[in-house]
Design an enzyme around this catalytic site. Structure first.
Site, PDB file in Angstrom:
ATOM      1  N   LYS A  71     -10.234  -1.167   3.652  1.00 48.08           N
ATOM      2  CA  LYS A  71     -10.269   0.075   2.864  1.00 48.08           C
ATOM      3  C   LYS A  71      -9.100   0.090   1.871  1.00 48.08           C
ATOM      4  O   LYS A  71      -8.143  -0.688   2.019  1.00 48.08           O
ATOM      5  CB  LYS A  71     -10.164   1.280   3.807  1.00 48.08           C
ATOM      6  CG  LYS A  71      -8.836   1.346   4.569  1.00 48.08           C
ATOM      7  CD  LYS A  71      -8.839   2.406   5.653  1.00 48.08           C
ATOM      8  CE  LYS A  71      -7.515   2.416   6.407  1.00 48.08           C
ATOM      9  NZ  LYS A  71      -7.551   3.345   7.564  1.00 48.08           N
ATOM     10  N   ARG A  80      -7.872  14.609  13.884  1.00 45.30           N
ATOM     11  CA  ARG A  80      -8.031  14.243  12.476  1.00 45.30           C
ATOM     12  C   ARG A  80      -9.505  14.158  12.140  1.00 45.30           C
ATOM     13  O   ARG A  80     -10.031  15.022  11.469  1.00 45.30           O
ATOM     14  CB  ARG A  80      -7.296  12.924  12.182  1.00 45.30           C
ATOM     15  CG  ARG A  80      -7.190  12.627  10.712  1.00 45.30           C
ATOM     16  CD  ARG A  80      -6.442  11.341  10.418  1.00 45.30           C
ATOM     17  NE  ARG A  80      -7.128  10.153  10.895  1.00 45.30           N
ATOM     18  CZ  ARG A  80      -6.786   8.919  10.544  1.00 45.30           C
ATOM     19  NH1 ARG A  80      -5.753   8.720   9.739  1.00 45.30           N
ATOM     20  NH2 ARG A  80      -7.441   7.873  11.007  1.00 45.30           N
ATOM     21  N   TYR A 111      18.731   7.321 -15.776  1.00 42.96           N
ATOM     22  CA  TYR A 111      18.443   8.765 -15.871  1.00 42.96           C
ATOM     23  C   TYR A 111      19.335   9.577 -14.937  1.00 42.96           C
ATOM     24  O   TYR A 111      19.553   9.189 -13.784  1.00 42.96           O
ATOM     25  CB  TYR A 111      16.994   9.040 -15.480  1.00 42.96           C
ATOM     26  CG  TYR A 111      15.987   8.724 -16.566  1.00 42.96           C
ATOM     27  CD1 TYR A 111      16.087   9.279 -17.835  1.00 42.96           C
ATOM     28  CD2 TYR A 111      14.925   7.862 -16.294  1.00 42.96           C
ATOM     29  CE1 TYR A 111      15.148   8.982 -18.818  1.00 42.96           C
ATOM     30  CE2 TYR A 111      13.971   7.565 -17.266  1.00 42.96           C
ATOM     31  CZ  TYR A 111      14.097   8.135 -18.527  1.00 42.96           C
ATOM     32  OH  TYR A 111      13.167   7.842 -19.494  1.00 42.96           O
ATOM     33  N   MET A 143      10.204   4.718 -14.721  1.00 42.80           N
ATOM     34  CA  MET A 143       8.766   4.422 -14.649  1.00 42.80           C
ATOM     35  C   MET A 143       8.472   2.921 -14.736  1.00 42.80           C
ATOM     36  O   MET A 143       7.695   2.381 -13.962  1.00 42.80           O
ATOM     37  CB  MET A 143       8.020   5.154 -15.767  1.00 42.80           C
ATOM     38  CG  MET A 143       6.518   5.015 -15.672  1.00 42.80           C
ATOM     39  SD  MET A 143       5.639   5.779 -17.036  1.00 42.80           S
ATOM     40  CE  MET A 143       5.945   7.515 -16.727  1.00 42.80           C
TER      41      MET A 143
HETATM   42  C1  LIG Z   1      -7.020   2.714   8.659  1.00 41.49           C
HETATM   43  C2  LIG Z   1      -7.705   2.721   9.955  1.00 41.49           C
HETATM   44  C3  LIG Z   1      -7.634   1.620  10.813  1.00 41.49           C
HETATM   45  C4  LIG Z   1      -6.685   0.452  10.573  1.00 41.49           C
HETATM   46  O1  LIG Z   1      -5.414   0.813  11.063  1.00 41.49           O
HETATM   47  P1  LIG Z   1      -4.139  -0.163  11.012  1.00 41.49           P
HETATM   48  O2  LIG Z   1      -3.070   0.632  11.643  1.00 41.49           O
HETATM   49  O3  LIG Z   1      -3.894  -0.435   9.579  1.00 41.49           O
HETATM   50  O4  LIG Z   1      -4.488  -1.384  11.773  1.00 41.49           O
HETATM   51  C5  LIG Z   1      -8.416   1.617  11.944  1.00 41.49           C
HETATM   52  N1  LIG Z   1      -9.205   2.668  12.243  1.00 41.49           N
HETATM   53  C6  LIG Z   1      -9.276   3.764  11.462  1.00 41.49           C
HETATM   54  C7  LIG Z   1     -10.149   4.898  11.853  1.00 41.49           C
HETATM   55  C8  LIG Z   1      -8.506   3.849  10.312  1.00 41.49           C
HETATM   56  O5  LIG Z   1      -8.546   4.949   9.547  1.00 41.49           O
END
Ligand SMILES: *Cc1c(COP(=O)(O)O)cnc(C)c1O
Length: 387
Positions: A46, A145, A271, A319
């Site tokens: 992802k 969550r 800055y 930046m």
């Molecule tokens: C992002 C995610 C993972 C991967 O987690 P890592 O800590 O990067 O290994 C696995 N399961 C879910 C539901 C996630 O959102």
């Protein structure tokens, strides 16, 4: 006529990000060796494979033998299907937004269903279109969550029509504190998951479990179940904070020096004039800034390396530029083309994250889009029995 560039990307770029795909593949093999027998290790790709590049990473993992991929969004799943072809299993963890069910079917993406509404819509879609497709059902085991609440899960289990019309490949849940092995939540979540999976198998005897992320694989085999979902460890970050990192570094980042100056008398830098360079200090202005993901929190705190010599960031990260104190670096290391290493053998993503007061995940997913990206090829798989 419109001019075209006749210079190389290498010459034009301000910074080079090198991604070692062989290291990604090797990290996957390390996790696979760690996994309990019967646990299939997938790859979480992802967010553009945590900023590292989804397509090259996923192809390298596929070549290494990885057959199950996890993304968060439908669009990520569609792009991944186009890149990997029909063979791999692709799981979309956010599941279908209302009305997008038909794309899941069209691209053969497995939805993770996390709310009663998603379950109902998926069932209606599947029944209406006579589609038999696997899905995953996500329950919340304490993180609050995403996933069915305990009450929602029990209600659906108690209802003869609950979950009807689904073909769940697995029950899934996510750990909140897997990177803290001593945290009591790990065991509490495990016990909830174990009991829910047992209940779930009352309706779906073949349902598998998916529970562990990267750090979860290091909590012990009882956490592994059937589909592990490691992400960050594939990209070289340490899944066991406080212990030596079992993973191989994947990213290297080097930014070019634009200018070197010596200050004749103590003088402010950058800055807000937030830092004073002492009399005689040598400063290098480097082509990397917060627009490239070099976090502004590193102002007056972080550092890089030139030929192994530590060079502190002086003043605020801007930046596109950052100033480093290079007083300790010999002139011979500061000539044309000289670079400052931000990530590499001297400084890991975890190190840089600590300096910035954040986590490796945020460093990786912030990696800039202006870098020239170099992908080092995947190593051929070691000979041996096929998985
Ligand atoms: C992002 C995610 C993972 C991967 O987690 P890592 O800590 O990067 O290994 C696995 N399961 C879910 C539901 C996630 O959102």
């Amino acid at each position: 006529m419109r001019p075209t560039s006749t210079t190389s990307a290498d010459e034009r770029t301000g910074a080079v990000l090198t991604v070692d795909l062989a290291a990604v593949a090797e990290n996957w093999r390390i996790l696979k060796r760690k996994a309990a027998p019967g646990c299939e290790v997938g790859g979480v790709v992802k967010a553009d494979a945590y900023g590292v590049g989804m397509v090259p990473v996923a192809k390298a993992l596929q070549d290494a033998g990885c057959g199950t991929f996890f993304v968060a969004h439908l669009d990520e799943g569609i792009a991944l299907r186009a890149a990997l072809g029909e063979a791999p299993r692709i799981v979309v963890m956010h599941g279908p937004n209302k009305g997008t069910e038909r794309d899941f079917a069209a691209f053969r993406l497995l939805p993770v269903l996390s709310t009663p509404g998603q379950i109902e819509r998926w069932r209606t879609f599947a029944e209406t279109n006579d589609i038999l497709m696997e899905s995953l059902v996500q329950i919340d085991t304490g993180m609050n969550r995403l996933g069915l609440t305990q009450r929602e899960f029990e209600k659906l289990m108690g209802d003869p029509a609950g979950f009807l019309g689904l073909y769940p490949l697995a029950l899934m849940s996510h750990l909140a504190c897997a990177d803290e092995p001593q945290h009591p939540m790990n065991r509490q979540q495990l016990l909830k998951f174990r009991s829910a999976l047992e209940t779930f198998r009352g309706k779906f005897p073949d349902a598998k479990g998916s529970f562990a992320n990267s750090s979860g694989l290091f909590l012990g085999p009882e956490y592994h179940y059937h589909f592990a979902r490691p992400g960050v460890a594939l990209y070289g970050a340490n899944p066991v904070p406080g212990q030596p990192n079992p993973m191989i570094p994947v990213v290297r980042l080097k930014a070019k020096i634009l200018q070197v100056r010596r200050v004749d008398a103590a003088a402010p830098v950058g800055y807000g004039a937030s830092s004073m360079a002492p009399d005689g200090a040598k400063l290098a202005t480097v082509s990397i800034g917060y627009a490239d993901g070099l976090r502004r929190a590193l102002s007056n705190r972080g550092h890089g390396f030139i030929d192994g010599i530590r060079v502190p960031i002086m003043g605020r990260v801007s930046m596109d530029m950052t100033v480093f104190d290079v007083s300790d670096v010999p002139e011979s290391s500061l000539g044309p083309g000289a670079t400052v290493e931000l990530l590499g053998t001297e400084q890991s993503v975890d190190d840089l994250a600590t300096s910035a007061g954040t986590i490796s995940y945020e460093i990786l997913t912030s990696l800039g889009h202006r870098y020239m990206r170099q992908y080092l090829g995947a190593r051929p798989s070691a000979p041996g029995p096929k998985a």
